[in-house]
Design a protein around this motif. Structure first.
Motif, short mmCIF file in Angstrom:
data_model
loop_
_atom_site.label_atom_id
_atom_site.label_comp_id
_atom_site.label_asym_id
_atom_site.label_seq_id
_atom_site.Cartn_x
_atom_site.Cartn_y
_atom_site.Cartn_z
N ARG A 137 -4.19 -6.43 7.92
CA ARG A 137 -2.95 -7.14 7.61
C ARG A 137 -2.09 -7.28 8.85
O ARG A 137 -1.99 -6.36 9.66
CB ARG A 137 -2.16 -6.40 6.53
N ALA A 140 -3.68 -1.15 8.95
CA ALA A 140 -3.40 -1.76 7.65
C ALA A 140 -4.54 -2.61 7.14
O ALA A 140 -4.31 -3.55 6.37
CB ALA A 140 -2.12 -2.59 7.75
N ARG A 199 5.87 -0.85 5.70
CA ARG A 199 4.84 -1.88 5.64
C ARG A 199 3.45 -1.29 5.35
O ARG A 199 2.59 -1.98 4.83
CB ARG A 199 4.84 -2.66 6.96
N LEU A 200 3.26 -0.04 5.71
CA LEU A 200 1.98 0.61 5.42
C LEU A 200 1.92 1.17 4.00
O LEU A 200 0.84 1.44 3.48
CB LEU A 200 1.72 1.75 6.41
N ASP A 201 3.07 1.34 3.38
CA ASP A 201 3.17 2.01 2.08
C ASP A 201 2.96 1.01 0.95
O ASP A 201 3.92 0.50 0.36
CB ASP A 201 4.53 2.69 1.94
N GLN A 202 1.70 0.76 0.59
CA GLN A 202 1.41 -0.21 -0.46
C GLN A 202 1.35 0.41 -1.85
O GLN A 202 1.34 -0.31 -2.85
CB GLN A 202 0.10 -0.93 -0.16
N ASP A 203 1.28 1.75 -1.91
CA ASP A 203 1.18 2.39 -3.22
C ASP A 203 2.46 3.12 -3.62
O ASP A 203 2.49 3.83 -4.64
CB ASP A 203 0.01 3.37 -3.26
N GLY A 204 3.53 2.98 -2.83
CA GLY A 204 4.80 3.59 -3.18
C GLY A 204 4.88 5.09 -2.95
O GLY A 204 5.78 5.75 -3.48
#
Length: 460
Positions: free
Chosen positions: A81, A78, A159-164
């Motif tokens: 993070r 990540a 938690r890894l999916d920051q762009d949806g």
């Protein structure tokens, strides 16, 4: 993303539809692999609703080790993070009165027989009175670990999916990734790299036995919105994680190939994709002869089709039926033949597992015949390993090219179930098995499925 494991053990489809945060699979008739190899004993007081049971102590040890493991591994996936701890864990007695409310689950009875991760509330919940005890009875303590680590894997995805991107990902891919994350974690358990949990090879086989029990119903389309994968796909994802690392799981994308398929005809669906023993032998033997003959001739060997004989599978010069209910006898004292004892264990497995349990044995024995035709060893672990790998290569090629024989949707699952439960398909012609664990037998078979005959003859 709220996939779940476990419901298949104790509930029916009508109940399955209740939990919108869950999508579980139906069980296959597998063989239990009991193992109490996982250390139990962590204080479960941080789990909401716990009654302090042995099952919750095992769940607590699992969650504590999962938190520590992903706390160390997550930053490298990540961009540095930190892993944010989950909002909570809930142990539920579905029939209990006064149970503490579970986020995403207004009625505690709806959790009966399942475990799930709820992304809206960022919690994991499980049925401690039905699911966890039954997992332990049927498959051992490691089955609880694989179920809970799969659910924890869904929290890693979020938690890894920051762009949806997860919202548009196929369910079958999300479940494969969670199975992969579970495999990574179980490898660390097996290696003794975690504070609370320990297991050995038998525990890993038990975990895989539980995992394949939660396959999709045979004939489910991989494009189904609730698809989780067949047994072969789920085991493949688990092994990719077990033999890989978290980055390999995180990189899974839409290019991943799944073997799950729908029924191709009403007749195939009505039979469940299964032929009787004799019908299978008559349909399969000409195709085995064709494919293995082509592979031998392609490599400069001479191929003479072995006879397919019914009866005693004891070869001349051997002490009994050392190869199991199907044997390749290489011509000493008679012509080359595949000898098939159509009753006994073969008939029982054929009825219990499905027709390709018999098909896997036939293919491995034709693999032995092909090895002999190429001057390769047929005995010992080397011979058994190559023959089993060739059975996998043949299985992947069925229905392609000039093949007149085709696999049904559940056939590879039947191979996996057979290989997890017994070693007959991995034996050399002297009866020596190529591998002592179901994990390794499935790995060898998969090497043939994915790499073809060339991979098998290079050595696996």
């Amino acid at each position: 993303m709220g996939g779940s494991l476990g419901r298949a053990l104790v509930v029916t489809f009508s109940v399955l539809a209740v939990l919108l945060t869950s999508a579980c699979a139906f069980p296959v008739d597998g063989r239990a692999i009991p193992s109490r190899e996982v250390t139990v004993g962590a204080d479960p007081s941080f789990i909401s609703g716990t009654n302090g049971s042995e099952e919750d102590r095992l769940a607590a040890a699992t969650m504590r080790d999962l938190e520590g493991f992903w706390g160390r591994e997550f930053p490298s996936l990540a961009g540095g993070r930190a892993f944010a701890p989950l909002a909570g864990y809930f142990s539920v007695d579905p029939q209990g009165r006064g149970e503490r409310p579970v986020p995403c689950l207004p009625n505690p009875q709806e959790i009966e027989g399942t475990a799930f991760y709820c992304p809206r509330s960022d919690v994991i919940a499980w049925d401690r009175t039905n699911l966890l005890p039954q997992l332990r009875r049927e498959f051992g303590d490691a089955a609880v670990v694989v179920v809970l680590s799969h659910e924890f894997g869904h929290s890693v995805q979020g938690r890894l999916d920051q762009d949806g991107a997860l919202a548009a990902a196929p369910t079958i891919l999300l479940e494969a990734q969670a199975d992969c994350y579970a495999g990574v974690f179980l490898r660390r358990v097996r290696d003794g790299a975690l504070p609370d949990l320990r297991t050995g090879a038998t525990g890993i086989d038990g975990a895989m036995g539980a995992l394949i029990t939660f396959r999709d119903p045979v004939g489910t389309s991989p494009r189904n919105a609730d698809a989780h994968g067949n047994a072969f796909d789920r085991v493949s994802s688990f092994q990719d994680g077990f033999d890989g690392d978290p980055a390999a799981c995180a990189s899974m994308g839409r290019e991943r190939v799944f073997t799950q398929q729908s029924f191709r005809s009403p007749a195939d669906e009505s039979s469940g994709g299964n032929l009787g023993v004799e019908e299978l032998i008559r349909a399969m033997v000409p195709d085995l002869d064709r494919w293995f003959g082509d592979e031998v001739r392609r490599r400069g060997g001479q191929w003479t089709a072995p006879g397919a004989e019914r009866g005693d599978p004891t070869c001349p010069g051997t002490d009994g039926d050392v190869q199991g209910p199907v044997a390749w006898c290489g011509g000493e004292g008679g012509p080359s033949a595949v000898r098939i004892e159509t009753g006994g264990t073969l008939a029982a497995d054929h009825a219990r597992i499905g027709d390709f349990s018999t098909g896997t044995l036939l293919a491995s024995r034709y693999g032995s015949a092909a090895l002999a035709a190429l001057g390769r060893p047929t005995t010992g672990p080397e011979g058994g390993r190559a023959a089993l790998c060739l059975a996998g290569a043949y299985s992947a090629a069925v229905g392609t090219g000039d093949s007149a024989f085709g696999l049904s949707p559940g056939d590879l699952d039947e191979s996996v179930t057979l290989l997890l439960g017994e070693d007959t398909a991995s034996r050399g012609t002297d009866g020596v098995a190529a591998a002592a664990t179901g994990y390794e037998r499935i790995r060898v078979f998969r090497a043939g499925v994915t790499g073809g005959a060339d991979a098998c003859l290079r050595g696996v």
